[in-house]
Design a protein around this motif. Structure first.
Motif, PDB file in Angstrom:
ATOM      1  N   LYS A  50      -8.077   8.977   0.044  1.00  0.00           N
ATOM      2  CA  LYS A  50      -9.015   9.758  -0.777  1.00  0.00           C
ATOM      3  C   LYS A  50     -10.203   8.948  -1.247  1.00  0.00           C
ATOM      4  O   LYS A  50     -11.307   9.479  -1.359  1.00  0.00           O
TER       5      LYS A  50
ATOM      6  N   LEU B  17      -3.796  16.353 -10.572  1.00  0.00           N
ATOM      7  CA  LEU B  17      -4.038  15.789  -9.240  1.00  0.00           C
ATOM      8  C   LEU B  17      -3.599  14.344  -9.078  1.00  0.00           C
ATOM      9  O   LEU B  17      -3.780  13.768  -8.010  1.00  0.00           O
ATOM     10  N   ASN B  18      -3.049  13.758 -10.137  1.00  0.00           N
ATOM     11  CA  ASN B  18      -2.572  12.390  -9.993  1.00  0.00           C
ATOM     12  C   ASN B  18      -1.110  12.311 -10.426  1.00  0.00           C
ATOM     13  O   ASN B  18      -0.786  12.531 -11.604  1.00  0.00           O
ATOM     14  N   GLY B  19      -0.236  12.025  -9.470  1.00  0.00           N
ATOM     15  CA  GLY B  19       1.195  11.993  -9.732  1.00  0.00           C
ATOM     16  C   GLY B  19       1.572  10.903 -10.721  1.00  0.00           C
ATOM     17  O   GLY B  19       2.397  11.116 -11.617  1.00  0.00           O
ATOM     18  N   THR B  20       0.948   9.737 -10.574  1.00  0.00           N
ATOM     19  CA  THR B  20       1.287   8.597 -11.429  1.00  0.00           C
ATOM     20  C   THR B  20       1.025   8.915 -12.900  1.00  0.00           C
ATOM     21  O   THR B  20       1.901   8.753 -13.756  1.00  0.00           O
TER      22      THR B  20
ATOM     23  N   TYR C 255       4.686   5.688  -6.469  1.00  0.00           N
ATOM     24  CA  TYR C 255       3.676   6.710  -6.762  1.00  0.00           C
ATOM     25  C   TYR C 255       2.294   6.084  -6.950  1.00  0.00           C
ATOM     26  O   TYR C 255       1.290   6.630  -6.528  1.00  0.00           O
ATOM     27  N   ALA C 256       2.287   4.934  -7.653  1.00  0.00           N
ATOM     28  CA  ALA C 256       1.011   4.343  -8.062  1.00  0.00           C
ATOM     29  C   ALA C 256       0.344   3.598  -6.901  1.00  0.00           C
ATOM     30  O   ALA C 256       0.997   3.196  -5.946  1.00  0.00           O
ATOM     31  N   GLU C 257      -0.976   3.453  -7.015  1.00  0.00           N
ATOM     32  CA  GLU C 257      -1.715   2.627  -6.056  1.00  0.00           C
ATOM     33  C   GLU C 257      -1.345   1.166  -6.323  1.00  0.00           C
ATOM     34  O   GLU C 257      -0.836   0.834  -7.392  1.00  0.00           O
TER      35      GLU C 257
ATOM     36  N   ASP D 142      -5.447   5.250 -10.867  1.00  0.00           N
ATOM     37  CA  ASP D 142      -4.526   6.302 -11.292  1.00  0.00           C
ATOM     38  C   ASP D 142      -4.713   6.620 -12.770  1.00  0.00           C
ATOM     39  O   ASP D 142      -4.862   7.775 -13.147  1.00  0.00           O
TER      40      ASP D 142
ATOM     41  N   ASP E 190      -8.793   8.231  -9.318  1.00  0.00           N
ATOM     42  CA  ASP E 190      -8.083   8.817  -8.174  1.00  0.00           C
ATOM     43  C   ASP E 190      -8.231  10.351  -8.186  1.00  0.00           C
ATOM     44  O   ASP E 190      -8.532  10.964  -7.156  1.00  0.00           O
TER      45      ASP E 190
ATOM     46  N   LYS F  77     -10.234  13.065  -5.563  1.00  0.00           N
ATOM     47  CA  LYS F  77      -9.631  14.278  -5.010  1.00  0.00           C
ATOM     48  C   LYS F  77     -10.501  15.508  -5.319  1.00  0.00           C
ATOM     49  O   LYS F  77     -10.592  16.435  -4.514  1.00  0.00           O
TER      50      LYS F  77
ATOM     51  N   GLY G 226       2.880  15.230  -5.779  1.00  0.00           N
ATOM     52  CA  GLY G 226       1.541  14.697  -5.532  1.00  0.00           C
ATOM     53  C   GLY G 226       1.538  13.316  -4.932  1.00  0.00           C
ATOM     54  O   GLY G 226       0.488  12.799  -4.538  1.00  0.00           O
ATOM     55  N   ALA G 227       2.702  12.692  -4.860  1.00  0.00           N
ATOM     56  CA  ALA G 227       2.772  11.337  -4.308  1.00  0.00           C
ATOM     57  C   ALA G 227       4.193  11.138  -3.803  1.00  0.00           C
ATOM     58  O   ALA G 227       5.034  12.028  -3.922  1.00  0.00           O
TER      59      ALA G 227
END
Ligand code: HSE
Length: 426
Positions: A106, A159-162, A189-191, A197, A202, A206, A301-302
């Protein structure tokens, strides 16, 4: 004949691709023209290659991208390295070498998507990235195919799972910020660097992609206002809870009369709103549209398997398209001139938390009056550090009024503005 693919990277998502191909093999093979085989996997260096081999993984690992770019048998390159470089260079070269590309990146698509799509089009190859937005939710293809006849007016997304996982654990189970972040990292989950995040970056990436698919506008990342979850305090959470709201990191796109208003920010959401129920690593995209009205798309989401499932869906689409069309298919066909909303047209009610340093209730009320902001509610309590804390709910104000009052707080020695969060309606 098989569709030979190469994976770039073998992290959380990439290592999920062979798992999905294997677990769902029977169904996948029934639905594709050519079965998908992983021909080569690019890893960082010899030491990573050895580490993977030692784990018993029997793939054709390579460390030189040219072994993939100049392999004529490889039709699709799947970029799962993330971030900008070397992903941007690798994708560019792959497209120039007439390879179709699938990516979950993304960051790269939000910042350089237009340039990459132009290269793909010039070379008559496709560039698909379903997994880049909301991991396991097939939202992009849904917008560009199933919702083709509808017209979006407003989109709200978790839109961010973390960050959603972290907020859920902190609010519902009293976890500390650090424990929540560490667990999100352990769960994949996290970058690798979680700044994007937790700072809303992030989610902003998106939104750039969703603006194209849902509203047909290729907006710039710089046009997305973003704010993360790091400043949320227990007082904010309690205020929300006692007033019928939950705090969520919400990404929103609204079409105003002057253009799109695109923003990521912690927001107070009525408890009855469908997005209020989206917890843990789950994501959701809530859409208002002319035809359907209200709809919501919900899912993880992740995470390894959900995101890899979206990657494999892109591969299956390619397997069925390659060789059947003269012209490579575009992922999204909806395009119209980009227009960003004027601040005057962006409106919302707000929640403010303000520390009284040397100011009092009257001064505070006057400060808001200067900006013609009407208060719905004003209450006081002690902060965690025993400071006098004002908690305020305003009536609907414009972005201009918000900026003005923020500037006044910034210059005032009497008050310290802690947070200003949107209060979203239905
Ligand atoms: N770090 C991202 C998230 C992964 O937590 O949502 C999926 O984009």
């Amino acid at each position: 004949m098989t569709l030979k693919i190469a994976l770039l990277g073998f992290g959380t998502v990439a290592s999920g691709v062979p798992i999905i191909l294997e677990k769902n093999r029977e169904k996948i093979n029934q639905l594709v023209q050519k079965p998908i085989t992983i021909s080569k996997i690019l890893v960082r260096d010899e030491s990573e290659k050895k580490q993977l081999k030692d784990q018993g993984l029997d793939y054709n690992f390579v460390t030189d991208i040219n072994e993939i770019l100049f392999d004529d048998d490889i039709t699709v390159v799947v970029e799962l390295i993330g971030r900008i470089e070397p992903a941007r260079t690798f994708i560019t070269k792959a497209l120039e070498n007439k390879k179709h590309v699938v990516s979950a990146n993304k960051d790269l698509i939000a910042l350089h998507g237009n340039e990459l799509l132009a290269i793909a089009s010039k070379n008559n190859v496709s560039f698909y990235y379903e997994a880049a937005v909301a991991g396991g939710i097939p939202i992009l293809r849904t917008l560009s195919t199933s919702l083709i006849a509808d017209k979006a007016t407003k989109l709200f997304g978790v839109l961010n799972g973390t960050s959603n996982f972290m907020l859920t654990k902190m609010v519902e189970e009293g976890w500390t910020y650090n424990k929540a972040l560490q667990t999100a990292q352990e769960l994949g989950y996290a970058e690798s660097d979680p700044t994007n995040d937790v700072e809303g970056i992030d989610a902003a990436y998106k939104l750039v992609i969703l603006s194209q698919f849902a509203f047909g506008m290729a907006i710039d990342y710089q046009d997305v206002t973003h704010q993360g979850i790091t400043s949320i305090t227990p007082q904010d959470v309690t205020y929300a809870q006692t007033h019928g709201y939950v705090i969520k990191l919400i990404g929103s796109i609204e079409e105003t009369k002057s253009g799109l208003a695109v923003e990521v920010s912690p927001s107070l959401l009525p408890k009855k709103h469908p997005l209020a129920m989206v917890n843990n690593v789950m994501n959701a995209v809530y859409l208002n549209s002319i035809g359907i009205g209200e709809s919501m798309y919900y899912g993880p989401g992740a995470g390894q398997k959900p995101t890899a499932t979206s990657v494999v869906a892109d591969l299956m689409a390619l397997s069925n398209e390659i060789g059947t069309k003269n012209k490579a298919k575009l992922f999204n066909n909806y395009m119209r001139p980009e227009k960003i909303a004027n601040a005057e047209d962006i409106q919302s009610a707000y929640y403010f938390s303000v520390i009284l340093l040397d100011g009092n209730k009257e001064m505070l009320s006057n400060l808001f009056k200067t900006c013609h902001i009407k208060l719905d509610e004003l209450s006081f309590e002690k902060s965690a550090q025993q400071e006098e804390l004002a908690l305020i709910k305003t009536e609907v104000i414009t972005k201009n009024q918000l900026e003005k009052v923020k500037q006044i707080f910034l210059k005032s020695p009497k008050f310290q503005l802690c947070n200003a969060f949107r209060i979203l309606g239905d």
